[in-house]
Design a protein around this motif. Structure first.
Motif, PDB file in Angstrom:
ATOM      1  N   LYS A 184       0.803  -1.207   0.000  1.00 26.99           N
ATOM      2  CA  LYS A 184       0.000   0.000   0.000  1.00 26.99           C
ATOM      3  C   LYS A 184       0.843   1.268   0.000  1.00 26.99           C
ATOM      4  O   LYS A 184       0.333   2.348  -0.247  1.00 26.99           O
ATOM      5  N   HIS A 185       2.141   1.140   0.287  1.00 25.38           N
ATOM      6  CA  HIS A 185       3.014   2.310   0.295  1.00 25.38           C
ATOM      7  C   HIS A 185       3.711   2.523  -1.050  1.00 25.38           C
ATOM      8  O   HIS A 185       4.500   3.444  -1.184  1.00 25.38           O
ATOM      9  N   ALA A 186       3.450   1.646  -2.009  1.00 30.12           N
ATOM     10  CA  ALA A 186       4.197   1.730  -3.267  1.00 30.12           C
ATOM     11  C   ALA A 186       3.954   3.042  -3.989  1.00 30.12           C
ATOM     12  O   ALA A 186       4.804   3.520  -4.726  1.00 30.12           O
ATOM     13  N   SER A 187       2.775   3.638  -3.819  1.00 25.22           N
ATOM     14  CA  SER A 187       2.455   4.864  -4.554  1.00 25.22           C
ATOM     15  C   SER A 187       2.406   6.078  -3.651  1.00 25.22           C
ATOM     16  O   SER A 187       1.854   7.105  -4.030  1.00 25.22           O
ATOM     17  N   LEU A 188       2.990   6.010  -2.448  1.00 27.20           N
ATOM     18  CA  LEU A 188       2.985   7.157  -1.550  1.00 27.20           C
ATOM     19  C   LEU A 188       3.986   8.209  -2.019  1.00 27.20           C
ATOM     20  O   LEU A 188       5.100   7.897  -2.380  1.00 27.20           O
ATOM     21  N   ALA A 189       3.558   9.470  -1.983  1.00 31.85           N
ATOM     22  CA  ALA A 189       4.450  10.574  -2.325  1.00 31.85           C
ATOM     23  C   ALA A 189       3.764  11.873  -1.954  1.00 31.85           C
ATOM     24  O   ALA A 189       2.542  11.967  -1.957  1.00 31.85           O
ATOM     25  N   THR A 190       4.576  12.878  -1.606  1.00 27.25           N
ATOM     26  CA  THR A 190       4.021  14.196  -1.316  1.00 27.25           C
ATOM     27  C   THR A 190       3.574  14.861  -2.610  1.00 27.25           C
ATOM     28  O   THR A 190       4.022  14.491  -3.703  1.00 27.25           O
ATOM     29  N   PRO A 191       2.684  15.880  -2.508  1.00 26.07           N
ATOM     30  CA  PRO A 191       2.279  16.592  -3.721  1.00 26.07           C
ATOM     31  C   PRO A 191       3.448  17.184  -4.490  1.00 26.07           C
ATOM     32  O   PRO A 191       3.424  17.248  -5.717  1.00 26.07           O
ATOM     33  N   ALA A 192       4.498  17.613  -3.769  1.00 24.88           N
ATOM     34  CA  ALA A 192       5.666  18.177  -4.463  1.00 24.88           C
ATOM     35  C   ALA A 192       6.349  17.120  -5.321  1.00 24.88           C
ATOM     36  O   ALA A 192       6.773  17.393  -6.450  1.00 24.88           O
ATOM     37  N   VAL A 193       6.457  15.894  -4.783  1.00 24.88           N
ATOM     38  CA  VAL A 193       7.062  14.808  -5.557  1.00 24.88           C
ATOM     39  C   VAL A 193       6.187  14.467  -6.760  1.00 24.88           C
ATOM     40  O   VAL A 193       6.685  14.246  -7.866  1.00 24.88           O
ATOM     41  N   ARG A 194       4.875  14.466  -6.543  1.00 24.70           N
ATOM     42  CA  ARG A 194       3.975  14.154  -7.661  1.00 24.70           C
ATOM     43  C   ARG A 194       4.045  15.223  -8.752  1.00 24.70           C
ATOM     44  O   ARG A 194       3.929  14.943  -9.931  1.00 24.70           O
ATOM     45  N   GLY A 195       4.238  16.482  -8.321  1.00 23.86           N
ATOM     46  CA  GLY A 195       4.414  17.539  -9.312  1.00 23.86           C
ATOM     47  C   GLY A 195       5.679  17.340 -10.136  1.00 23.86           C
ATOM     48  O   GLY A 195       5.697  17.580 -11.343  1.00 23.86           O
ATOM     49  N   LEU A 196       6.743  16.875  -9.466  1.00 21.14           N
ATOM     50  CA  LEU A 196       8.001  16.589 -10.166  1.00 21.14           C
ATOM     51  C   LEU A 196       7.831  15.429 -11.137  1.00 21.14           C
ATOM     52  O   LEU A 196       8.348  15.458 -12.264  1.00 21.14           O
ATOM     53  N   LEU A 197       7.094  14.409 -10.714  1.00 25.21           N
ATOM     54  CA  LEU A 197       6.829  13.269 -11.597  1.00 25.21           C
ATOM     55  C   LEU A 197       6.039  13.708 -12.823  1.00 25.21           C
ATOM     56  O   LEU A 197       6.326  13.301 -13.950  1.00 25.21           O
ATOM     57  N   LYS A 198       5.026  14.552 -12.590  1.00 27.38           N
ATOM     58  CA  LYS A 198       4.206  15.018 -13.709  1.00 27.38           C
ATOM     59  C   LYS A 198       5.017  15.872 -14.673  1.00 27.38           C
ATOM     60  O   LYS A 198       4.847  15.798 -15.891  1.00 27.38           O
ATOM     61  N   GLU A 199       5.920  16.676 -14.109  1.00 25.24           N
ATOM     62  CA  GLU A 199       6.746  17.560 -14.950  1.00 25.24           C
ATOM     63  C   GLU A 199       7.607  16.757 -15.922  1.00 25.24           C
ATOM     64  O   GLU A 199       7.810  17.153 -17.066  1.00 25.24           O
ATOM     65  N   HIS A 200       8.109  15.597 -15.468  1.00 25.00           N
ATOM     66  CA  HIS A 200       9.001  14.786 -16.303  1.00 25.00           C
ATOM     67  C   HIS A 200       8.284  13.603 -16.941  1.00 25.00           C
ATOM     68  O   HIS A 200       8.934  12.782 -17.595  1.00 25.00           O
ATOM     69  N   GLY A 201       6.950  13.513 -16.737  1.00 22.64           N
ATOM     70  CA  GLY A 201       6.191  12.442 -17.370  1.00 22.64           C
ATOM     71  C   GLY A 201       6.573  11.057 -16.868  1.00 22.64           C
ATOM     72  O   GLY A 201       6.639  10.108 -17.649  1.00 22.64           O
ATOM     73  N   LEU A 202       6.821  10.932 -15.561  1.00 23.79           N
ATOM     74  CA  LEU A 202       7.232   9.660 -14.980  1.00 23.79           C
ATOM     75  C   LEU A 202       6.084   9.015 -14.212  1.00 23.79           C
ATOM     76  O   LEU A 202       5.207   9.708 -13.693  1.00 23.79           O
ATOM     77  N   ALA A 203       6.103   7.702 -14.132  1.00 21.74           N
ATOM     78  CA  ALA A 203       5.135   6.949 -13.336  1.00 21.74           C
ATOM     79  C   ALA A 203       5.771   6.602 -12.002  1.00 21.74           C
ATOM     80  O   ALA A 203       6.905   6.124 -11.945  1.00 21.74           O
ATOM     81  N   ILE A 204       5.042   6.838 -10.917  1.00 19.67           N
ATOM     82  CA  ILE A 204       5.605   6.613  -9.587  1.00 19.67           C
ATOM     83  C   ILE A 204       5.927   5.148  -9.353  1.00 19.67           C
ATOM     84  O   ILE A 204       6.836   4.809  -8.602  1.00 19.67           O
ATOM     85  N   GLU A 205       5.199   4.250 -10.030  1.00 23.49           N
ATOM     86  CA  GLU A 205       5.441   2.819  -9.860  1.00 23.49           C
ATOM     87  C   GLU A 205       6.801   2.392 -10.410  1.00 23.49           C
ATOM     88  O   GLU A 205       7.327   1.346 -10.041  1.00 23.49           O
ATOM     89  N   ASP A 206       7.388   3.196 -11.304  1.00 28.60           N
ATOM     90  CA  ASP A 206       8.670   2.835 -11.916  1.00 28.60           C
ATOM     91  C   ASP A 206       9.868   3.255 -11.078  1.00 28.60           C
ATOM     92  O   ASP A 206      11.005   2.925 -11.422  1.00 28.60           O
ATOM     93  N   ILE A 207       9.636   4.002  -9.997  1.00 31.33           N
ATOM     94  CA  ILE A 207      10.740   4.570  -9.233  1.00 31.33           C
ATOM     95  C   ILE A 207      10.845   3.887  -7.883  1.00 31.33           C
ATOM     96  O   ILE A 207       9.889   3.881  -7.105  1.00 31.33           O
ATOM     97  N   PRO A 208      11.998   3.272  -7.568  1.00 29.16           N
ATOM     98  CA  PRO A 208      12.180   2.642  -6.253  1.00 29.16           C
ATOM     99  C   PRO A 208      12.229   3.707  -5.157  1.00 29.16           C
ATOM    100  O   PRO A 208      12.998   4.658  -5.250  1.00 29.16           O
TER     101      PRO A 208
END
Length: 491
Positions: A184-208
């Motif tokens: 259940k923690h695999a997709s945990l991230a702060t909004p700032a991290v999610r904004g960074l992921l969106k900026e670079h077009g990355l999927a959170i599941e792909d990042i350890p």
């Protein structure tokens, strides 16, 4: 097909196969040596509690779910985070009222939830009434004995056979009974991290993730990007073919895309603002003296104890001092109590909002009680709110209660702005880019450089007339052109 053992037997079996003696003995260790914790003096009663969305204040009636921190079948502790929601005021983390297992999630990500709606069902563990304990305790003891027999029978075939059987049973068992983490923690991230992921077009599941419980941190994203940039660039033959580019006569297409939570909140807020009849007033202020004072203060300050001064705290303080002379601009127009008899609600405390650009979009945190603060205090509060805004950690209290707003678009660019009034306020001021221009000196003959900035006001024309707005603007302009005059009027 042989029927599956009960969930209790499965738990006992998992305890058996994890004991070290299985690696060296043909039969498991006696179960009573390490499984006594499964016996209870009173019978267990699993019941389902429903977690509803409570009132989070400030008149918020609905929220949008940004992300879930749990999934069905996962364990949850009391006060642990369930989800993050976005209202038209702030981003809020909802915590669990119960400890147990998540049985059902009623809404998906991006769904809009009303106050009072059921959000999740949680299976919790309780105790039965005293009148039923004795009978159920006997039944539970018999069931435990049966479960132990089932577990020992499954263990007869030796360690490897038991292990294979247990793995098969775990795959078929309910997710809530598995002993391994459910992810259940695999997709945990702060909004700032999610904004960074969106900026670079990355999927959170792909990042350890290297944070607590596998949480993805900013450092993880940067590390992933650096690793990707170190790989050899694709050869020209592997580049997308030119056919993917639109032809001159290509037909236009439209792809639906949901609004982000911040965009959805801004949509609602600005739609409500359209009910306010705006008028614009604009003028240019010569802030040369303020620029010199600011430079001296920054040169003399101690970096460890004093913040770096920008123009914004001086502008905010000037607006507050002007509100002492024109308190109408700090009031609120009440048209809901009696639509036929609207009234002004005068407000003595100056809570000034500041429009701020963040990775999650435009937000307006509020500096409370500006009329009781010094310029240094205002500067420190701006710094605190800015750091929280960049990290996506602004609370509901930081984003509510504003009485008038200042937007400094000059930090990005642009000389003139026509700001939109925030609902519940009567005015907003926009500050343009500071630039150096040639101006005539007092003698009217010589030319000298000057620092100037355009200051634009929008006001609610239902109760604020142009003359009042112009006078208020002139007072603010005077304070900015002669910053020493603010010292005289500070209480």
């Amino acid at each position: 097909m042989k029927p599956l053992p009960s969930p209790q037997a499965l738990r006992l079996l998992q305890g058996l196969i994890r004991r070290p003696c299985l690696a060296t003995r043909p039969r498991p260790c006696p179960p009573f040596l390490h499984l006594s914790k499964h016996f209870h003096a009173a019978a267990r009663l699993d019941r389902t509690e429903t977690h509803v969305l409570s009132d989070i204040g400030e008149g918020v009636k609905e929220v949008q779910i940004i992300q879930w921190f749990v999934e069905e079948g996962a364990p949850i502790e009391e006060w642990s985070p369930l989800c993050e929601v976005q209202s038209d005021k702030a981003s809020v983390e909802i915590t669990s009222k119960y400890s147990g297992v998540i049985k059902k999630i009623h809404f998906g990500q991006d769904a809009v939830v009303q106050v009072g709606d059921s959000m999740v069902d949680i299976e919790v563990e309780g105790e039965e009434g005293e009148g039923e304990v004795e009978d159920n305790a006997v039944q539970q003891q018999q069931q435990n004995s049966s479960d132990l027999a089932d577990a020992e029978q499954l263990a007869e075939g030796g360690g490897e056979a038991v292990r294979e059987e247990a793995e098969l049973l775990e795959e078929k068992a309910a997710p809530g009974l598995r002993s391994e983490p459910s992810g259940k923690h695999a997709s945990l991230a702060t909004p700032a991290v999610r904004g960074l992921l969106k900026e670079h077009g990355l999927a959170i599941e792909d990042i350890p993730g290297t944070g607590k419980d596998g949480r993805v941190l900013k450092e993880d994203v940067h590390r992933y990007l650096e690793k990707g940039s170190g790989q050899p660039s694709p050869s020209p033959s592997s580049a997308p073919p030119a056919a993917t580019r639109p032809e001159v006569d290509a037909k236009q297409t439209e792809t639906p895309q949901k609004l982000t939570p911040v965009q959805a909140a801004m949509f609602k807020s600005m739609t409500a603002s359209l009910n306010i009849p705006h008028f614009l007033y604009s003028d240019t202020a010569d802030i040369t003296n303020l620029a010199l004072m600011r430079a001296k203060l920054n040169a003399a300050r101690n970096p460890e104890t004093a913040p770096k001064y920008t123009y914004l705290p001086f502008i905010i303080k000037a607006v507050s001092l002007a509100l002492n002379k024109y308190p109408l601009l700090n009031a609120r127009l009440d048209v809901t109590t009696d639509p036929k008899k609207p009234q002004l609600l005068m407000r003595p405390v100056h809570n000034i909002g500041i429009a701020m650009d963040t990775p999650n979009g435009l937000i307006v945190p509020v500096i409370k009680a500006v009329n009781a603060r010094s310029i240094t205090s205002i500067s420190q509060e701006i710094q605190r709110l800015s750091q929280l805004g960049q990290a996506g950690k602004l609370g509901n209290n930081d984003l509510t209660g504003g009485t008038i707003t200042v937007t400094n678009i000059g930090n990005i660019g642009g000389e003139v702005v026509a700001p939109v009034i925030v609902e519940g306020q009567l005015a907003i001021v926009g500050v343009g880019k500071v630039k150096t221009v040639p101006v005539f000196a007092d003698d009217g003959l010589t030319v000298k450089p000057a620092q100037v900035a355009n200051i634009s006001w929008s006001a609610d024309h239902r109760v604020v007339d142009g003359a009042t707005m112009a006078r208020m603007a002139q007072v603010v302009q005077k304070y900015l052109e002669e910053p020493s005059s603010m010292l005289v009027d500070m209480s």
